[in-house]
Enzyme design. Sequence first.
Site, PDB file in Angstrom:
ATOM      1  N   HIS A   1       0.787  -1.232   0.000  1.00 52.78           N
ATOM      2  CA  HIS A   1       0.000   0.000   0.000  1.00 52.78           C
ATOM      3  C   HIS A   1       0.818   1.282   0.000  1.00 52.78           C
ATOM      4  CE1 HIS A   1       0.689  -0.239   4.383  1.00 52.78           C
ATOM      5  NE2 HIS A   1       0.490   1.059   4.386  1.00 52.78           N
TER       6      HIS A   1
HETATM    7  C1  UD1 Z   1      -2.253   5.883   5.534  1.00 52.45           C
HETATM    8  C2  UD1 Z   1      -0.941   6.381   6.108  1.00 52.45           C
HETATM    9  C3  UD1 Z   1       0.119   5.309   5.998  1.00 52.45           C
HETATM   10  C4  UD1 Z   1      -0.348   4.009   6.619  1.00 52.45           C
HETATM   11  C5  UD1 Z   1      -1.693   3.610   6.042  1.00 52.45           C
HETATM   12  C6  UD1 Z   1      -2.184   2.421   6.805  1.00 52.45           C
HETATM   13  C7  UD1 Z   1      -0.531   8.785   5.827  1.00 52.45           C
HETATM   14  C8  UD1 Z   1       0.231   9.819   5.078  1.00 52.45           C
HETATM   15  N1  UD1 Z   1      -0.443   7.531   5.349  1.00 52.45           N
HETATM   16  O1  UD1 Z   1      -2.044   5.625   4.150  1.00 52.45           O
HETATM   17  O2  UD1 Z   1       1.297   5.719   6.672  1.00 52.45           O
HETATM   18  O3  UD1 Z   1       0.590   3.011   6.368  1.00 52.45           O
HETATM   19  O4  UD1 Z   1      -2.634   4.691   6.202  1.00 52.45           O
HETATM   20  O5  UD1 Z   1      -3.162   1.714   6.199  1.00 52.45           O
HETATM   21  O6  UD1 Z   1      -1.168   9.111   6.796  1.00 52.45           O
HETATM   22  N2  UD1 Z   1      -9.522   4.913   1.769  1.00 52.45           N
HETATM   23  C9  UD1 Z   1     -10.704   4.230   1.765  1.00 52.45           C
HETATM   24  N3  UD1 Z   1     -11.252   3.868   2.967  1.00 52.45           N
HETATM   25  C10 UD1 Z   1     -10.680   4.155   4.152  1.00 52.45           C
HETATM   26  C11 UD1 Z   1      -9.469   4.857   4.141  1.00 52.45           C
HETATM   27  C12 UD1 Z   1      -8.896   5.226   2.942  1.00 52.45           C
HETATM   28  O7  UD1 Z   1     -11.281   3.959   0.712  1.00 52.45           O
HETATM   29  O8  UD1 Z   1     -11.234   3.800   5.207  1.00 52.45           O
HETATM   30  C13 UD1 Z   1      -8.926   5.274   0.469  1.00 52.45           C
HETATM   31  C14 UD1 Z   1      -9.301   6.676   0.014  1.00 52.45           C
HETATM   32  O9  UD1 Z   1      -9.449   6.672  -1.349  1.00 52.45           O
HETATM   33  C15 UD1 Z   1      -8.056   7.471   0.379  1.00 52.45           C
HETATM   34  C16 UD1 Z   1      -6.938   6.457   0.178  1.00 52.45           C
HETATM   35  O10 UD1 Z   1      -7.500   5.221   0.584  1.00 52.45           O
HETATM   36  O11 UD1 Z   1      -7.891   8.616  -0.421  1.00 52.45           O
HETATM   37  C17 UD1 Z   1      -5.713   6.747   0.971  1.00 52.45           C
HETATM   38  O12 UD1 Z   1      -6.025   6.915   2.366  1.00 52.45           O
HETATM   39  P1  UD1 Z   1      -5.047   7.779   3.311  1.00 52.45           P
HETATM   40  O13 UD1 Z   1      -5.495   7.667   4.710  1.00 52.45           O
HETATM   41  O14 UD1 Z   1      -4.877   9.163   2.759  1.00 52.45           O
HETATM   42  O15 UD1 Z   1      -3.657   7.097   3.109  1.00 52.45           O
HETATM   43  P2  UD1 Z   1      -3.275   5.558   3.161  1.00 52.45           P
HETATM   44  O16 UD1 Z   1      -2.700   5.175   1.856  1.00 52.45           O
HETATM   45  O17 UD1 Z   1      -4.386   4.764   3.730  1.00 52.45           O
HETATM   46  N1  UDP Z   2      -3.340  -5.301   9.260  1.00 54.02           N
HETATM   47  C1  UDP Z   2      -4.605  -5.846   9.347  1.00 54.02           C
HETATM   48  N2  UDP Z   2      -5.229  -6.248   8.194  1.00 54.02           N
HETATM   49  C2  UDP Z   2      -4.646  -6.143   6.967  1.00 54.02           C
HETATM   50  C3  UDP Z   2      -3.350  -5.581   6.897  1.00 54.02           C
HETATM   51  C4  UDP Z   2      -2.724  -5.155   8.049  1.00 54.02           C
HETATM   52  O1  UDP Z   2      -5.153  -5.993  10.448  1.00 54.02           O
HETATM   53  O2  UDP Z   2      -5.272  -6.542   5.975  1.00 54.02           O
HETATM   54  C5  UDP Z   2      -2.681  -4.842  10.502  1.00 54.02           C
HETATM   55  C6  UDP Z   2      -1.312  -5.428  10.773  1.00 54.02           C
HETATM   56  O3  UDP Z   2      -1.403  -6.650  11.477  1.00 54.02           O
HETATM   57  C7  UDP Z   2      -0.667  -4.342  11.617  1.00 54.02           C
HETATM   58  C8  UDP Z   2      -1.245  -3.070  11.018  1.00 54.02           C
HETATM   59  O4  UDP Z   2      -2.461  -3.456  10.375  1.00 54.02           O
HETATM   60  O5  UDP Z   2      -1.083  -4.467  12.972  1.00 54.02           O
HETATM   61  C9  UDP Z   2      -0.309  -2.461  10.012  1.00 54.02           C
HETATM   62  O6  UDP Z   2      -0.970  -1.443   9.345  1.00 54.02           O
HETATM   63  P1  UDP Z   2      -0.644  -0.992   7.865  1.00 54.02           P
HETATM   64  O7  UDP Z   2       0.142  -2.035   7.165  1.00 54.02           O
HETATM   65  O8  UDP Z   2      -1.927  -0.563   7.256  1.00 54.02           O
HETATM   66  O9  UDP Z   2       0.188   0.335   8.095  1.00 54.02           O
HETATM   67  P2  UDP Z   2       1.736   0.641   8.360  1.00 54.02           P
HETATM   68  O10 UDP Z   2       2.165  -0.196   9.491  1.00 54.02           O
HETATM   69  O11 UDP Z   2       2.453   0.355   7.074  1.00 54.02           O
HETATM   70  O12 UDP Z   2       1.753   2.088   8.652  1.00 54.02           O
END
Ligand code: UD1
Ligand code: UDP
Length: 375
Positions: free
Chosen positions: A205
Site C-alpha cells: 500500500h
Molecule cells: C495511511 C498512512 C500510511 C499508513 C496507512 C495504513 C498517511 C500519510 N499515510 O495511508 O502511513 O501506512 O494509512 O493503512 O497518513 N480509503 C478508503 N477507505 C478508508 C481509508 C482510505 O477507501 O477507510 C482510500 C481513500 O481513497 C483514500 C486512500 O485510501 O484517499 C488513501 O487513504 P489515506 O489515509 O490518505 O492514506 P493511506 O494510503 O491509507
Molecule cells: N493489518 C490488518 N489487516 C490487513 C493488513 C494489516 O489488520 O489486511 C494490521 C497489521 O497486522 C498491523 C497493522 O495493520 O497491525 C499495520 O498497518 P498498515 O500495514 O496498514 O500500516 P503501516 O504499518 O504500514 O503504517
Amino acid sequence: MPRIICVAGARPNFMKVKPVMDALEQRGAEVVLVHTGQHYDAAMNDVFFADLGLRQPDRHLGTGSGSHAEQTARVMLAFEPLVTELRPDAVVVVGDVTSTLACALVAAKAGVPVAHVESGLRSRDWSMPEEVNRVATDRLSDLLFAPSPDGVDNLRAEGYHEDQIHLAGNVMIDTLFANLDRALASDVLHRYGLTPGGYALATLHRPANVDDSGMLAGLLKALAEVARQLPVILPVHPRTAARLEEAGLPDGIRLVPPAGYLDFIALQASARLVLTDSGGVQEETTALGVPCLTMRDSTERPITLTEGTNILVGRDPERIIGTALRVLVEPPAKRSPALWDGHAGTRIADVLLAYLAAPGRLRPTDLRQAVSEAA
Ligand code: UD1
Ligand code: UDP
C-alpha cells in the site's frame, strides 16, 4: 488525575494506542480517545474496535480522505477547538500518519505537552509522507518514546535532550501478545482454504509502490512468480484497490478484502513467508518469527533486519523472486528485539504520568490564567 487525549485515526494507530490507553486508565488518568476519521471503512476501522476491545471514540472528528494538505488542515481545524474545550494535560500521538502530525501541531501550539509513541524511527527517505510526519512530530513533541535503540540513537543525533528520550519498547507488540491466543483461534485459514505453513501472505500500500502502475505491475509480477511455488494471498488496501485495474492482475495471486486484526495476525502467524511494504508487518513478523521480505528500498525499522526475520529486498522483481525462493528453503532464524515484551504501554504510562506530576509543573491553562491575572 490528569486528563490525557489519545489520538487515533488510521488502521495502524488502533493497535498502538490501545495498550497506552489501558495503562493510563489503570493508573487513574482520565483518557479521552479522539478519532480523527482518517480511516473509516468497516474493514479499515470498525473491525479493529471489535477485535481489540477498543471502546468507541469519545470524540470523532469525521475528517475522512483528502490530499495531504486537505487532511492535515481538516484534522487541525477539528482538533483545535477540542483542545480548547477539554484543556488536556497532555496529548498522546502514535505512529507516523497524517493525523499524528496534525494533532501534534495543534497541541504544541496550544502549549499542551505532546507525547510521541513510536518516536525516532527514520527511513531517511524524505519522499515518504510518513518520514515527514515522523521528523516533524518528534520536533513538536515533549516526550519521545522510542520502540528500539536505533530510534534513541537517531533522536540523540538530532540533538534532543536526554530527558525527553525514553526507550519504551514496542506497543504494537504489546497488542500482538495480548491478542495472540484469540488470533490463533480464528478460522480464517479454513475460510480461505489455506494450510498452516502452506502459503505466502502479501500486503502492498505504500504510494511509491502502488501509485505508479508500472511499479505496481512489476511487484505483482514478482508475487505471481512466488505463487507458482505456493498460494499467495493479498488482502487489498483501499489505496491499492483503486490502482489494481490499471496495473492489471497477473494470475495466481488471491485477492481478498483487508483483513480484520485477529484474522491478519492469524494469517501472518501461519504463513511460510510474508511479502510486504507495511511498517507494522515488519515488526509483527519479527515478533512471530515468520520470514518477511520488505519490498522497499529503505526501512525505518532496521532492528527487524538486524534482530528479526526481515529482509529488505528492494523492488526489483527478479531480486524479490530470487530472495523469496531462497528464503523458502533457508528461512532466517527467529530472534526478537529487547523490550518487545508486551509491557511498552505500561512503561510509557509511568513516564508520562511522572512527567505530569513533577513538582512545580503547571498545566498550560493554569499558566495562561496566572499570566492574565498578573497582567
Ligand atoms: C495511511 C498512512 C500510511 C499508513 C496507512 C495504513 C498517511 C500519510 N499515510 O495511508 O502511513 O501506512 O494509512 O493503512 O497518513 N480509503 C478508503 N477507505 C478508508 C481509508 C482510505 O477507501 O477507510 C482510500 C481513500 O481513497 C483514500 C486512500 O485510501 O484517499 C488513501 O487513504 P489515506 O489515509 O490518505 O492514506 P493511506 O494510503 O491509507
Ligand atoms: N493489518 C490488518 N489487516 C490487513 C493488513 C494489516 O489488520 O489486511 C494490521 C497489521 O497486522 C498491523 C497493522 O495493520 O497491525 C499495520 O498497518 P498498515 O500495514 O496498514 O500500516 P503501516 O504499518 O504500514 O503504517
